[in-house]
Design a protein around this motif. Structure first.
Motif, PDB file in Angstrom:
ATOM      1  N   ILE A 348     -21.536  -2.117 -21.451  1.00 56.46           N
ATOM      2  CA  ILE A 348     -21.416  -2.123 -22.917  1.00 56.46           C
ATOM      3  C   ILE A 348     -22.813  -2.223 -23.511  1.00 56.46           C
ATOM      4  CG2 ILE A 348     -20.481  -3.318 -24.922  1.00 56.46           C
ATOM      5  CD1 ILE A 348     -18.222  -4.319 -23.195  1.00 56.46           C
ATOM      6  N   LYS A 349     -23.147  -1.245 -24.330  1.00 58.53           N
ATOM      7  CA  LYS A 349     -24.404  -1.281 -25.079  1.00 58.53           C
ATOM      8  C   LYS A 349     -24.082  -1.654 -26.511  1.00 58.53           C
ATOM      9  CE  LYS A 349     -26.756   2.127 -22.168  1.00 58.53           C
ATOM     10  NZ  LYS A 349     -27.507   3.411 -22.132  1.00 58.53           N
ATOM     11  N   HIS A 350     -24.444  -2.873 -26.867  1.00 58.55           N
ATOM     12  CA  HIS A 350     -24.054  -3.409 -28.169  1.00 58.55           C
ATOM     13  C   HIS A 350     -24.834  -2.737 -29.301  1.00 58.55           C
ATOM     14  CE1 HIS A 350     -21.615  -6.537 -26.317  1.00 58.55           C
ATOM     15  NE2 HIS A 350     -22.617  -6.755 -25.465  1.00 58.55           N
ATOM     16  N   ASN A 351     -24.111  -2.535 -30.418  1.00 56.23           N
ATOM     17  CA  ASN A 351     -24.706  -1.920 -31.617  1.00 56.23           C
ATOM     18  C   ASN A 351     -25.494  -0.659 -31.261  1.00 56.23           C
ATOM     19  OD1 ASN A 351     -23.661  -4.087 -33.107  1.00 56.23           O
ATOM     20  ND2 ASN A 351     -25.493  -5.319 -32.732  1.00 56.23           N
ATOM     21  N   TYR A 352     -24.879   0.191 -30.477  1.00 49.39           N
ATOM     22  CA  TYR A 352     -25.582   1.366 -29.954  1.00 49.39           C
ATOM     23  C   TYR A 352     -25.661   2.485 -30.988  1.00 49.39           C
ATOM     24  CZ  TYR A 352     -26.835   5.143 -26.740  1.00 49.39           C
ATOM     25  OH  TYR A 352     -27.468   6.183 -26.110  1.00 49.39           O
ATOM     26  N   GLU A 360     -22.303  -0.716 -37.280  1.00 48.34           N
ATOM     27  CA  GLU A 360     -22.779  -0.570 -35.909  1.00 48.34           C
ATOM     28  C   GLU A 360     -21.628  -0.721 -34.923  1.00 48.34           C
ATOM     29  OE1 GLU A 360     -25.820   0.136 -34.816  1.00 48.34           O
ATOM     30  OE2 GLU A 360     -26.685   0.292 -36.819  1.00 48.34           O
ATOM     31  N   ARG A 361     -21.552   0.180 -33.968  1.00 48.66           N
ATOM     32  CA  ARG A 361     -20.499   0.156 -32.963  1.00 48.66           C
ATOM     33  C   ARG A 361     -21.105   0.039 -31.575  1.00 48.66           C
ATOM     34  NH1 ARG A 361     -15.902  -1.232 -35.480  1.00 48.66           N
ATOM     35  NH2 ARG A 361     -15.523   0.093 -37.303  1.00 48.66           N
ATOM     36  N   ASP A 362     -20.298  -0.569 -30.667  1.00 44.79           N
ATOM     37  CA  ASP A 362     -20.741  -0.697 -29.281  1.00 44.79           C
ATOM     38  C   ASP A 362     -20.403   0.570 -28.505  1.00 44.79           C
ATOM     39  OD1 ASP A 362     -21.465  -3.236 -29.958  1.00 44.79           O
ATOM     40  OD2 ASP A 362     -19.625  -4.160 -29.180  1.00 44.79           O
TER      41      ASP A 362
END
Length: 415
Positions: A348-352, A360-362
């Motif tokens: 999971i790449k947070h606030n990608y 902002e979405r992961d």
């Protein structure tokens, strides 16, 4: 010499503690390795959830019993149930058993809803402060909790003020009974008066003939007692028989008989309706009426206080979780979640990336899925190449067969 020492040993959890942990949705394996403070926090949280379920079961069962118990006078010592007199204060066991079953089911429903609400509520930002964002996120759960608190508080409220409610309800039942009887009388009295006026001439004539008959019978008795039945006595007897014939003619008159039957039917129906006044008044003894009277007798302040008390009990776990400061248990839980994701190849790449509205979405990358997908693509591509090679070889072989024996592939038409 062993120099390694454990600086802290987690207290051993009892069976009751593990039950409360399970009710709170906590991981007992992690809590057994956590601090005593963490263990107690989730014991309290689970205890509140279980207590809410128990209160819901009691309130639901009492509400069910109040709705379906046999109705009667609110303060009478005795009431009739299915034709059998019984003490009002005694429990009606068939209804009580049904209420017990319903109460258990209702308590389990509320327990599971509460458990879901609490376990699905996050821990906020890990600080004691409840921010606006945290509160807004928890608002749907707070609304559901408030509704549950209302359903629990009202049956408890009417049980707390049962004595005052019974007295007030008895007064309303009397008023209802009197009003019902007055309405019945107003409906039937006019019709009865009309029929009485129609039959009155017949009754007056019968009254006169009865008086004449009594006079004639007296004279006949007098004549017999003073020397036997003379010619005059026989004359009185003839007059008496004619008087009886006149009475019978009136009693058998079709108009008299029809009006008399209609009048009897009206009186019978009126009596039946008046006899139902107790049943009509008893029908006022319902859950809704008792809730209204509880509000009237207790006042809005006390009623609001009771409701707020149950709301506090119901909503405390939600606020409690929002105010929790991160502890060793929370970090161990996060660690387990990350290990599980890593084991399953989830990244999971947070606030990608931002979406169209700028939020902002992961980015969730399922490496295991990507691996399987790539393998599948390679298998399909290889199968496609092999199929193309096989088709090409088959084509070349067919060409050689045609070149050697063309007549096997061409048939001439014969006339």
């Amino acid at each position: 010499m062993n120099t390694e020492k454990q600086f802290y040993v987690s207290p051993r959890a009892t069976k009751i503690m593990r039950i409360f942990w399970k009710a709170a949705g906590a991981d007992h394996y992690l809590l057994q390795q956590s601090t005593y403070g963490d263990q107690i926090k989730y014991v309290c949280l689970g205890g509140i959830i279980i207590a809410t379920g128990v209160m819901a079961a009691i309130a639901g069962g009492y509400a069910f019993y109040t709705i379906f118990e046999p109705k009667g006078n609110a303060i009478d010592s005795f009431r009739t149930v299915s034709g059998i007199a019984g003490n009002y204060d005694q429990t009606h066991w068939p209804t009580a058993l049904k209420a017990l079953v319903f109460g258990l089911i209702w308590g389990l429903i509320i327990f599971n809803i509460d458990r879901f609400i609490v376990t699905s509520t996050g821990k906020g930002d890990g600080t004691e402060a409840i921010t606006k964002k945290e509160f807004v996120g928890a608002l749907p759960r707070l609304v559901m909790g408030a509704i549950i608190a209302l359903t629990i508080s009202k049956p408890v409220e009417i049980r707390m003020f049962k004595t005052e409610i019974d007295v007030a309800l008895h007064e309303k039942q009397i008023q209802q009974q009197q009003s019902y009887k007055a309405n019945i009388d107003s409906v039937f009295n006019g019709q009865i008066s009309k029929k009485e006026s129609q039959i009155s001439p017949f009754l007056e004539r019968l009254k006169q003939l009865n008086a004449i008959g009594d006079t004639l019978q007296g004279r006949i008795n007098y004549e017999i007692s003073h020397g036997g039945c003379s010619d005059k006595c026989q004359e009185f007897k003839q007059q008496f028989l004619k008087n009886d014939e006149a009475k019978n003619a009136i009693k058998n008159d079709p108009e008299y008989l029809a009006v008399k039957q209609q009048l009897d039917d009206l009186e019978k129906t009126r009596k039946q309706k008046l006899d139902e006044s107790d049943k009509v008044a008893a029908g006022l003894d319902g859950l809704l009426e008792r809730i209204k009277l509880a509000h009237e007798k207790a006042g809005w302040v006390i009623s609001l206080f009771i409701t707020l008390l149950f709301m506090t009990i119901e909503l405390t776990p939600i606020f409690f979780k929002l105010m929790l400061i991160k502890s060793p248990y929370d970090y161990m839980e996060e660690n387990v979640k990350e290990l599980l994701k890593a084991q399953q190849g989830i990244e999971i790449k947070h606030n990608y990336y931002p979406e169209k509205e700028g939020i902002e979405r992961d980015l969730v990358i399922n490496h295991e899925v990507i691996r399987v997908l790539k393998e599948k693509i390679q298998i399909l591509e290889t199968q496609s190449e092999l199929s193309a090679t096989a088709i090409h070889s088959w084509k070349e072989k067919k060409k050689e067969d045609i070149a050697g024996n063309p007549e096997n592939f061409i048939k001439e038409d014969q006339a």
